[in-house]
Design an enzyme around this catalytic site. Structure first.
Site, mmCIF file in Angstrom:
data_model
loop_
_atom_site.group_PDB
_atom_site.id
_atom_site.type_symbol
_atom_site.label_atom_id
_atom_site.label_comp_id
_atom_site.label_asym_id
_atom_site.label_seq_id
_atom_site.Cartn_x
_atom_site.Cartn_y
_atom_site.Cartn_z
ATOM 1 C CG ASP A 1 -10.360 -10.283 -3.261
ATOM 2 O OD1 ASP A 1 -11.037 -9.393 -3.804
ATOM 3 O OD2 ASP A 1 -10.873 -11.207 -2.589
ATOM 4 N N GLY B 1 -13.894 -6.736 -6.619
ATOM 5 C CA GLY B 1 -12.955 -6.773 -5.506
ATOM 6 C C GLY B 1 -11.512 -6.804 -5.986
ATOM 7 C CB THR C 1 -2.742 -7.697 6.475
ATOM 8 O OG1 THR C 1 -4.043 -7.122 6.637
ATOM 9 C CG2 THR C 1 -1.909 -6.809 5.566
ATOM 10 C CB VAL C 2 -0.072 -11.647 3.092
ATOM 11 C CG1 VAL C 2 1.251 -12.336 2.761
ATOM 12 C CG2 VAL C 2 -1.063 -12.653 3.679
ATOM 13 C CG ASP D 1 -3.888 -10.123 -0.348
ATOM 14 O OD1 ASP D 1 -4.790 -9.383 -0.751
ATOM 15 O OD2 ASP D 1 -4.056 -11.328 -0.048
ATOM 16 C CB CYS D 2 -5.166 -5.514 3.306
ATOM 17 S SG CYS D 2 -6.162 -5.195 4.759
#
Length: 257
Positions: free
Chosen positions: A109, A107, A12-13, A6-7
């Site tokens: 996310d 988006g 960033t993860v 997940d950026c």
């Protein structure tokens, strides 16, 4: 194993999913200049440090920073010999397509949060995500994203206040002891904390009024527990909602190959 990435605009993860649970989660700052090799060395070093041996079979990416996606794709191809799924691209299917104005780009996310929240809590939801922006995502009864609200993020607002007013210092986000501050720092902390409590509460009430049916409010993001401590803002708080959403979308695409 599935590597979920997940950026976001700030961080960033990387999280490793074994099919039942996340084995590990690592976080780094988002920098579009970082190469595929640098990403892999950073990730592999942390795995080795924790004594984790991982065989990555698939990769899924959600990114609000388009310039980063290329190097993450290269990393997946070069080091894991796999073509990653990228949320928001035509080849990445969603459990329910968003119902928004034609031509609107939602988006990634927000799509991921929608998928994760629907699986865990069903439909008729408001997902409040405290990130670089504070977003409100409305999830319909069938799991479709149907719109929402975008407001400035908490830390972004504090930074803007500090930069625009020379006399105001940079302060940490915390719950103040009282609403009325007796010094500059306390005044700023109270304004930000109670201001965002009011913002979240007010926007959620207005969304519920327009939606005109009972809704569950889900809080996520690092600051969700802090703001919930000042007021009963959320029905439930999810720490790993985005990462869980990535596993949901990946599983849906695998089932529809």
């Amino acid at each position: 194993m599935l590597l979920c990435i997940d950026c976001g605009n700030t961080n960033t993860v990387f999280a490793l999913w074994d099919g039942d649970q996340f084995v590990c989660t690592f976080r780094t700052s988002t920098e579009w200049q970082r190469t595929a090799d640098q990403y892999f060395v950073w990730w592999k070093t942390l795995l080795t440090h924790q004594g984790i041996e991982a065989q990555v079979d698939d990769v899924i990416i959600s990114s609000t920073v388009p310039r980063v996606v290329f190097n993450l794709r290269v990393m997946a191809d070069r080091y894991f010999n796999t073509r990653p799924l990228v949320v928001g691209k035509p080849d990445c299917l969603l459990p329910q397509p968003p119902r928004v104005d034609e031509g609107t780009q939602v988006g990634p996310d927000r799509l991921v949060n929608t998928a994760g929240a629907y699986v865990r809590h069903g439909g008729d939801l408001i997902v409040v995500d405290f990130g670089t922006a504070t977003t409100f995502d409305v999830v319909a009864h069938d799991g479709a994203y149907v719109g929402g609200v975008i407001a400035p993020g908490v830390n972004l607002s504090l930074e803007a206040l500090h930069q625009a007013a020379a006399a105001l210092p940079h302060v940490d986000v915390t719950k103040p002891q009282a609403v009325i501050g007796t010094n500059t720092v306390a005044c700023m902390q109270s304004g930000v904390f109670w201001g965002y409590v009011g913002l979240v509460n007010g926007i959620c009430d207005r969304i519920k009024g327009e939606y005109d049916r009972p809704m569950t409010v889900v809080g996520t993001g690092g600051l969700a527990p802090l703001f919930s401590s000042g007021y009963a803002l959320f029905d439930v708080i999810e720490d790993d909602l985005t990462m869980h959403g990535l596993t949901v979308i990946h599983a849906f695409n695998k089932d529809n190959e």
